[in-house]
Design an enzyme around this catalytic site. Structure first.
Site, PDB file in Angstrom:
ATOM      1  N   HIS A  69       0.837  -1.197   0.000  1.00 46.11           N
ATOM      2  CA  HIS A  69       0.000   0.000   0.000  1.00 46.11           C
ATOM      3  C   HIS A  69       0.874   1.250   0.000  1.00 46.11           C
ATOM      4  CE1 HIS A  69      -2.250  -3.337   1.683  1.00 46.11           C
ATOM      5  NE2 HIS A  69      -3.361  -2.728   1.305  1.00 46.11           N
TER       6      HIS A  69
ATOM      7  N   HIS B 171      -2.125  -1.337   7.121  1.00 45.84           N
ATOM      8  CA  HIS B 171      -1.750  -1.566   5.714  1.00 45.84           C
ATOM      9  C   HIS B 171      -0.691  -0.571   5.247  1.00 45.84           C
ATOM     10  CE1 HIS B 171      -5.218   1.215   5.652  1.00 45.84           C
ATOM     11  NE2 HIS B 171      -4.621   1.771   4.612  1.00 45.84           N
TER      12      HIS B 171
ATOM     13  N   LEU C  49      -8.557  -3.305  10.896  1.00 47.41           N
ATOM     14  CA  LEU C  49      -8.772  -1.874  11.121  1.00 47.41           C
ATOM     15  C   LEU C  49      -9.552  -1.613  12.410  1.00 47.41           C
ATOM     16  CD1 LEU C  49      -9.476  -0.928   7.409  1.00 47.41           C
ATOM     17  CD2 LEU C  49      -7.396  -0.503   8.722  1.00 47.41           C
TER      18      LEU C  49
ATOM     19  N   HIS D  72      -4.324   3.015  -3.230  1.00 49.31           N
ATOM     20  CA  HIS D  72      -4.439   2.401  -1.905  1.00 49.31           C
ATOM     21  C   HIS D  72      -3.633   1.104  -1.770  1.00 49.31           C
ATOM     22  CE1 HIS D  72      -6.283   0.503   1.653  1.00 49.31           C
ATOM     23  NE2 HIS D  72      -6.325  -0.575   0.899  1.00 49.31           N
TER      24      HIS D  72
ATOM     25  N   GLU E  59     -17.499  -5.042  24.707  1.00 53.23           N
ATOM     26  CA  GLU E  59     -16.591  -6.197  24.726  1.00 53.23           C
ATOM     27  C   GLU E  59     -15.451  -6.063  23.722  1.00 53.23           C
ATOM     28  OE1 GLU E  59     -19.872  -6.450  24.509  1.00 53.23           O
ATOM     29  OE2 GLU E  59     -20.533  -7.572  26.272  1.00 53.23           O
TER      30      GLU E  59
ATOM     31  N   HIS F 101     -27.999 -16.898  25.259  1.00 57.68           N
ATOM     32  CA  HIS F 101     -26.986 -16.713  26.298  1.00 57.68           C
ATOM     33  C   HIS F 101     -26.227 -17.994  26.621  1.00 57.68           C
ATOM     34  CE1 HIS F 101     -28.756 -12.848  26.634  1.00 57.68           C
ATOM     35  NE2 HIS F 101     -28.122 -12.529  27.751  1.00 57.68           N
TER      36      HIS F 101
END
Ligand code: TPP
Ligand code: MG
Length: 685
Positions: free
Chosen positions: A29, A69, A132, A277, A429, A490
């Site tokens: 990249h 990247h 990302l 990119h 989380e 759950h």
């Protein structure tokens, strides 16, 4: 070549190294390193408190490349600033972390310049990035670590900690949900030592961000309680300087610096397009871009005279002075506060205080028993008192996961009150996982807790902890249909196996309170492995260890708990967690009928797989092919221990909402079913 000033010359060196490396590798990249070179340059050369000669100096500022990247940007910086390699014993080797040859072999086997930055592989890389959003969220953990260590270690006249954390983020990082979770928490915690630099190039892989992203990013971050500032041109070094200075002056809020940039800056046909990119620019485009920079067209991997020296005189000289001052301060600190200095040293070397394990309780036999989570609470609260940097919390479930430190002085980590050891991650989380990574990378010993079912929400950072070989601890409770009435949403089914599938992560599902204690003993002594403790919500009998094998067998992953009297076993009953007691009951029934069964507690596949084959054969004799495994989770995978002819009593569907007893009946977790399976295995069914 014309003679631009050293700033421009250095920036263009960063750019051209990136372009040449990507072209040579024929993958990578180039566009973002070209655009963001001035930003990285200004930050490193003029602001970052970082000594290239000692990239692990504890109070250094952290730089995180969240858009992994764009790795060539970081490799160029590491090379040009002369960052030194450090070995696993934390010793500097004197040689460069990234040699020019590594850059020439970008993305090739054994090169220190892999596709995405990898912690532990290349010194100077603070965290592995590429997925990302992970980098920015991890940077929040680092900023928290700085605040906690300052609150814990600093004394009047001894500012031992106070580092800043910078993360470079792209559009992708800000689109990912984890950045919202992490920014929200960072704003709430008022982490004014944290700066995210947003590369607002408005390009992602598919094209212009108009396709999918129209957030008003500034307003979004103001809403999170951040200070937001803008640099309208990535090439404007004085504006960049001003933005970094503003960040350093800002108190009570993290800072977002929005930088407008042009991906592929200087490439005549590819600038501002997604073509810049993720693929090499091509030979002609590179020549044209080099012409635009006033660079010799034919030169490759050129580092002009004066560039390395320029960096040495900037970041090198500043960093070296700051580090030397810190080392001198540490020596004086050691004389005045020997206990704290010893703790600081041990923490930085992933060691524990002497005798920490003495506090681990043992639990008397008790038929009524204790829930895994409750046993864990007792062990954690006992050991945490002797390991001051063992800190953590939950994603809003501490009352259920029982991970709260309740002893005097444990306190809460809150905005403005950063010495507390109980974290409140909120219902986040995913960010929690990345923040735990950031804490661990800063050498704090962190744990995080939640329901096992929601480990899926935080799976990406768990995987990264395993890749990075950092000792993060996860306490996952509510581990099976044992949850009962909460129902299938759950009740974990596939989560246990999916954690076992992560290479390097050790998964432990203890069967009683003493196995829980042994699990913590083993876990805390690890220095490079993350561990997932899988704990029950419901009570489990505390086994009578005078009658059964000792819980210390947990360290070997699986061990013999009970054998029929007399000669060798003819059928093996293998179980984990709550199903061990079930197998013991079945075992008593089988023995009464004259069947020689053996019960094996198998809290950890990974630990057992690591044992010598002699031990494995001792516990599971190859001649005994009649085998039954019992676990309230997906049956998938157990065939490796029971063989293709063995039986697995597990979950083939999702669970259901009902009291536990009814679920045990419905899904076949009753002693009679285990007995029947054993007999069937012996051909006596
Ligand atoms: C979690 C995650 N999803 C997808 C990808 C694949 N990916 C790599 S770069 C990229 C686009 C990133 O765009 P941006 O952050 O704006 O970077 P730029 O193109 O501006 O360098 C994508 C989707 C990834 N690395 N991580
Ligand atoms: Mg972009």
């Amino acid at each position: 070549m014309s003679t631009p000033n050293l700033d421009t010359l250095s920036i263009n060196t960063i750019r051209t190294l990136a372009m040449d490396a990507v072209q040579q590798a024929n993958s990578g990249h180039p566009g973002t390193p070209m655009a963001m070179a001035p930003v990285a340059y200004t930050l490193w050369q003029r602001h970052l408190r970082f000594d290239p000669n000692d990239p692990i100096w504890p109070d250094r500022d952290r730089f995180v490349l969240s858009m992994g990247h764009a790795s060539m940007l970081l490799y160029s910086m590491l090379h040009l600033t002369g960052v030194k390699a450090v070995n696993p014993k934390y010793e500097s080797l004197g040689e460069l972390s990234v040699q020019l040859d590594d850059i020439k072999r970008f993305r090739q086997l054994e090169s220190r310049c892999p596709g995405h930055p990898e912690y532990r592989w290349t010194s100077g890389i603070e965290t592995t990035t590429g997925p990302l959003g992970q980098g920015v969220a991890t940077s929040v953990g680092m900023a928290i670590a700085s605040k906690w260590m300052a609150a814990h270690f600093n004394r009047p006249d001894f500012p031992m900690f106070g580092f800043d954390v910078y993360a470079l983020a792209g559009d992708g990082c800000l689109m990912e949900g984890i950045s919202s979770e992490a920014a929200s928490l960072a704003g709430h915690l008022q982490l004014d030592n944290l700066a995210w630099i947003y590369d607002n190039n408005r390009i992602t892989i598919e094209g212009h961000t108009d396709l999918a992203f129209s957030d008003d990013v500034a307003t979004r971050f103001i809403g999170y309680g951040w200070n937001v500032t803008r640099v309208g041109d990535a090439n404007d070094l004085s504006m960049l300087d001003r933005a970094f200075a503003t960040f350093k002056k800002t108190t009570g809020r993290p800072t977002l610096i929005i930088v407008d940039s042009h991906i592929g800056y200087g490439a005549p046909t590819k600038q501002d397009t997604h073509a810049a990119h993720g693929e090499p620019l091509g030979v002609e485009e590179i020549k044209a871009a080099k012409r635009f920079y006033g660079w010799p067209e034919e030169a490759k991997f050129l580092v002009p005279d004066g560039v390395r020296e320029h960096f040495a005189a900037g970041i090198g000289a500043r960093g070296s002075k700051l580090r030397a001052e810190w080392i001198a301060r540490f020596d004086a600190y050691k004389a005045k506060y020997p206990k704290e200095a010893d703790a600081l040293f041990r923490m930085q070397h992933r060691q524990l205080p002497d005798g920490w394990e003495k506090a681990i309780p043992s639990f008397p036999a008790d038929a009524k028993g204790l829930a895994g989570r409750d046993a864990s609470a007792k062990v954690l609260n006992a050991v945490a008192q002797s390991i001051p940097w063992l800190i953590g919390g939950s994603a809003d479930l501490a009352p259920s996961t029982k991970t709260r430190l309740t002893f005097d002085g444990a306190g809460d980590f809150e905005a403005g009150s950063y010495a507390g050891r109980n974290f409140h991650f909120g219902v986040r989380e995913h960010a929690m996982g990345a923040i735990l990574n950031g804490l661990s990378l800063s050498k704090i010993r962190p744990y995080g807790s939640g329901f096992l079912i929601f480990s899926d929400y935080g799976r990406a950072p768990i995987r990264l902890a395993a890749i990075m070989e950092i000792p993060v601890i996860y306490a996952f409770t509510h581990d099976s249909i044992g949850v009962g009435e909460d129902g299938p949403t759950h009740q974990p089914v596939e989560q246990l196996l999916s954690l076992r599938a992560i290479p390097g992560l050790i998964t432990i599902r203890p069967c009683d309170a003493n196995e829980v204690a042994e699990a913590w003993r083993l876990t805390l002594a690890l220095r490079h492995e993350p561990v997932a403790l899988v704990l029950t919500r419901q009570a489990l009998p505390t086994l009578d260890r005078t009658k059964y094998g000792p819980a210390s067998g947990l360290a070997k992953g699986a061990y013999v708990l009970a054998d029929a009297p007399g000669s060798a076993p003819e059928v093996l009953l293998i179980a984990t967690g709550s199903e061990v007691a079930l197998c013991l009951t079945a075992h008593e029934m089988l023995v009464k009928e004259g069947i020689r069964s053996r019960v094996i507690s198998m809290p950890s596949w990974e630990l057992f797989d690591d044992q010598p084959v002699e031990y494995q054969d001792d516990v599971m004799p190859p001649t005994v092919t009649a085998r039954v495994a019992v676990e309230q989770a997906t049956t998938l995978g157990w065939e490796r221990y029971v063989g293709s002819g063995g039986r697995v009593l597990g979950m083939k569907t999702f669970g259901a909402s009902a009291p536990l007893k009814e679920l045990q009946k419905k899904f076949g977790f009753e002693p009679e079913r285990v007995v029947a399976a054993a007999k069937q295995q012996l051909g006596r069914g």
